[in-house]
Write a protein that holds these residues in place. Structure first.
Motif, PDB file in Angstrom:
ATOM      1  N   LEU A 113      25.980  36.521  38.543  1.00 14.85           N
ATOM      2  CA  LEU A 113      27.106  37.040  39.312  1.00 14.85           C
ATOM      3  C   LEU A 113      28.076  37.857  38.467  1.00 14.85           C
ATOM      4  O   LEU A 113      28.558  38.887  38.905  1.00 14.85           O
ATOM      5  N   LEU A 114      28.386  37.391  37.281  1.00 13.58           N
ATOM      6  CA  LEU A 114      29.392  38.067  36.475  1.00 13.58           C
ATOM      7  C   LEU A 114      28.844  39.270  35.719  1.00 13.58           C
ATOM      8  O   LEU A 114      29.608  40.082  35.231  1.00 13.58           O
ATOM      9  N   LYS A 115      27.529  39.388  35.640  1.00 14.31           N
ATOM     10  CA  LYS A 115      26.949  40.507  34.912  1.00 14.31           C
ATOM     11  C   LYS A 115      27.371  41.836  35.532  1.00 14.31           C
ATOM     12  O   LYS A 115      27.783  42.754  34.837  1.00 14.31           O
ATOM     13  N   ASN A 116      27.292  41.941  36.838  1.00 16.83           N
ATOM     14  CA  ASN A 116      27.713  43.171  37.516  1.00 16.83           C
ATOM     15  C   ASN A 116      29.212  43.383  37.387  1.00 16.83           C
ATOM     16  O   ASN A 116      29.677  44.504  37.248  1.00 16.83           O
ATOM     17  N   THR A 117      29.965  42.306  37.429  1.00 17.35           N
ATOM     18  CA  THR A 117      31.419  42.399  37.308  1.00 17.35           C
ATOM     19  C   THR A 117      31.807  42.898  35.928  1.00 17.35           C
ATOM     20  O   THR A 117      32.696  43.733  35.798  1.00 17.35           O
ATOM     21  N   THR A 118      31.141  42.396  34.904  1.00 19.72           N
ATOM     22  CA  THR A 118      31.425  42.825  33.536  1.00 19.72           C
ATOM     23  C   THR A 118      31.200  44.318  33.388  1.00 19.72           C
ATOM     24  O   THR A 118      32.009  45.022  32.790  1.00 19.72           O
ATOM     25  N   SER A 119      30.138  44.810  33.963  1.00 19.44           N
ATOM     26  CA  SER A 119      29.837  46.239  33.916  1.00 19.44           C
ATOM     27  C   SER A 119      30.909  47.045  34.647  1.00 19.44           C
ATOM     28  O   SER A 119      31.353  48.096  34.166  1.00 19.44           O
ATOM     29  N   LYS A 120      31.341  46.546  35.814  1.00 18.23           N
ATOM     30  CA  LYS A 120      32.362  47.245  36.596  1.00 18.23           C
ATOM     31  C   LYS A 120      33.696  47.277  35.857  1.00 18.23           C
ATOM     32  O   LYS A 120      34.380  48.296  35.845  1.00 18.23           O
ATOM     33  N   ILE A 121      34.061  46.154  35.252  1.00 17.65           N
ATOM     34  CA  ILE A 121      35.310  46.100  34.484  1.00 17.65           C
ATOM     35  C   ILE A 121      35.265  47.121  33.362  1.00 17.65           C
ATOM     36  O   ILE A 121      36.229  47.857  33.130  1.00 17.65           O
ATOM     37  N   GLY A 122      34.151  47.182  32.661  1.00 12.44           N
ATOM     38  CA  GLY A 122      33.998  48.143  31.562  1.00 12.44           C
ATOM     39  C   GLY A 122      34.150  49.575  32.023  1.00 12.44           C
ATOM     40  O   GLY A 122      34.823  50.383  31.378  1.00 12.44           O
ATOM     41  N   LYS A 123      33.537  49.905  33.160  1.00 12.04           N
ATOM     42  CA  LYS A 123      33.636  51.270  33.690  1.00 12.04           C
ATOM     43  C   LYS A 123      35.067  51.616  34.080  1.00 12.04           C
ATOM     44  O   LYS A 123      35.543  52.729  33.841  1.00 12.04           O
ATOM     45  N   ILE A 124      35.757  50.654  34.677  1.00 12.54           N
ATOM     46  CA  ILE A 124      37.156  50.882  35.075  1.00 12.54           C
ATOM     47  C   ILE A 124      38.018  51.102  33.835  1.00 12.54           C
ATOM     48  O   ILE A 124      38.842  52.029  33.799  1.00 12.54           O
ATOM     49  N   SER A 140      34.056  49.204  22.637  1.00 12.98           N
ATOM     50  CA  SER A 140      32.892  49.954  23.086  1.00 12.98           C
ATOM     51  C   SER A 140      31.934  49.056  23.865  1.00 12.98           C
ATOM     52  O   SER A 140      31.428  49.430  24.924  1.00 12.98           O
ATOM     53  N   GLN A 141      31.700  47.851  23.353  1.00 10.20           N
ATOM     54  CA  GLN A 141      30.806  46.907  24.031  1.00 10.20           C
ATOM     55  C   GLN A 141      31.384  46.464  25.373  1.00 10.20           C
ATOM     56  O   GLN A 141      30.653  46.310  26.355  1.00 10.20           O
ATOM     57  N   ILE A 142      32.693  46.289  25.436  1.00 11.05           N
ATOM     58  CA  ILE A 142      33.347  45.923  26.697  1.00 11.05           C
ATOM     59  C   ILE A 142      33.185  47.054  27.706  1.00 11.05           C
ATOM     60  O   ILE A 142      32.815  46.833  28.858  1.00 11.05           O
ATOM     61  N   GLU A 143      33.448  48.287  27.267  1.00 12.68           N
ATOM     62  CA  GLU A 143      33.349  49.433  28.172  1.00 12.68           C
ATOM     63  C   GLU A 143      31.927  49.659  28.669  1.00 12.68           C
ATOM     64  O   GLU A 143      31.724  50.128  29.794  1.00 12.68           O
ATOM     65  N   ARG A 144      30.938  49.323  27.860  1.00 12.17           N
ATOM     66  CA  ARG A 144      29.536  49.504  28.279  1.00 12.17           C
ATOM     67  C   ARG A 144      29.004  48.310  29.060  1.00 12.17           C
ATOM     68  O   ARG A 144      27.879  48.311  29.523  1.00 12.17           O
ATOM     69  N   GLY A 145      29.833  47.267  29.226  1.00 15.63           N
ATOM     70  CA  GLY A 145      29.411  46.095  29.999  1.00 15.63           C
ATOM     71  C   GLY A 145      28.500  45.164  29.251  1.00 15.63           C
ATOM     72  O   GLY A 145      27.860  44.301  29.849  1.00 15.63           O
ATOM     73  N   ILE A 146      28.444  45.299  27.943  1.00 20.77           N
ATOM     74  CA  ILE A 146      27.581  44.434  27.126  1.00 20.77           C
ATOM     75  C   ILE A 146      28.259  43.092  26.883  1.00 20.77           C
ATOM     76  O   ILE A 146      27.615  42.053  26.850  1.00 20.77           O
TER      77      ILE A 146
END
Length: 92
Positions: free
Chosen positions: A35-46, A73-79
């Motif tokens: 569930l949080l994997k997609n959220t992490t990616s979205k947060i990074g993009k925002i 950088s890792q946060i922004e890429r959703g890693i």
């Protein structure tokens, strides 16, 4: 006879508590992974979009947030999922 029943009750209670703990850990792991994997990616993009919109580079934001450029950088890429504290520091 009464003592054996009491021992069984304690033993079965411990087993149930251990199973409940294991089940909770499993649920948290699944939620984090799925569930949080997609959220992490979205947060990074925002975060990246806002950083670019405000014309800041990663180094500036990382210094303000007290994290490394690599971590940002890792946060922004959703890693990597940022902690709430790190997220607040990056946002402000």
């Amino acid at each position: 006879m009464q003592l054996n029943v009491w021992k069984f009750h304690i033993y079965s209670t411990l087993i149930i508590k251990n199973l409940q703990t294991a089940w909770k850990k499993f649920i948290i792991t699944v939620m984090d992974t799925v569930l949080l994997k997609n959220t992490t990616s979205k947060i990074g993009k925002i975060l990246k979009g806002y950083r670019e919109k405000t014309r800041q580079n990663q180094s500036d934001v990382a210094v303000k947030a007290s994290i490394s450029v690599s971590m940002l950088s890792q946060i922004e890429r959703g890693i990597v999922a940022p902690s709430i504290e790190t997220l607040m520091q990056v946002c402000f």
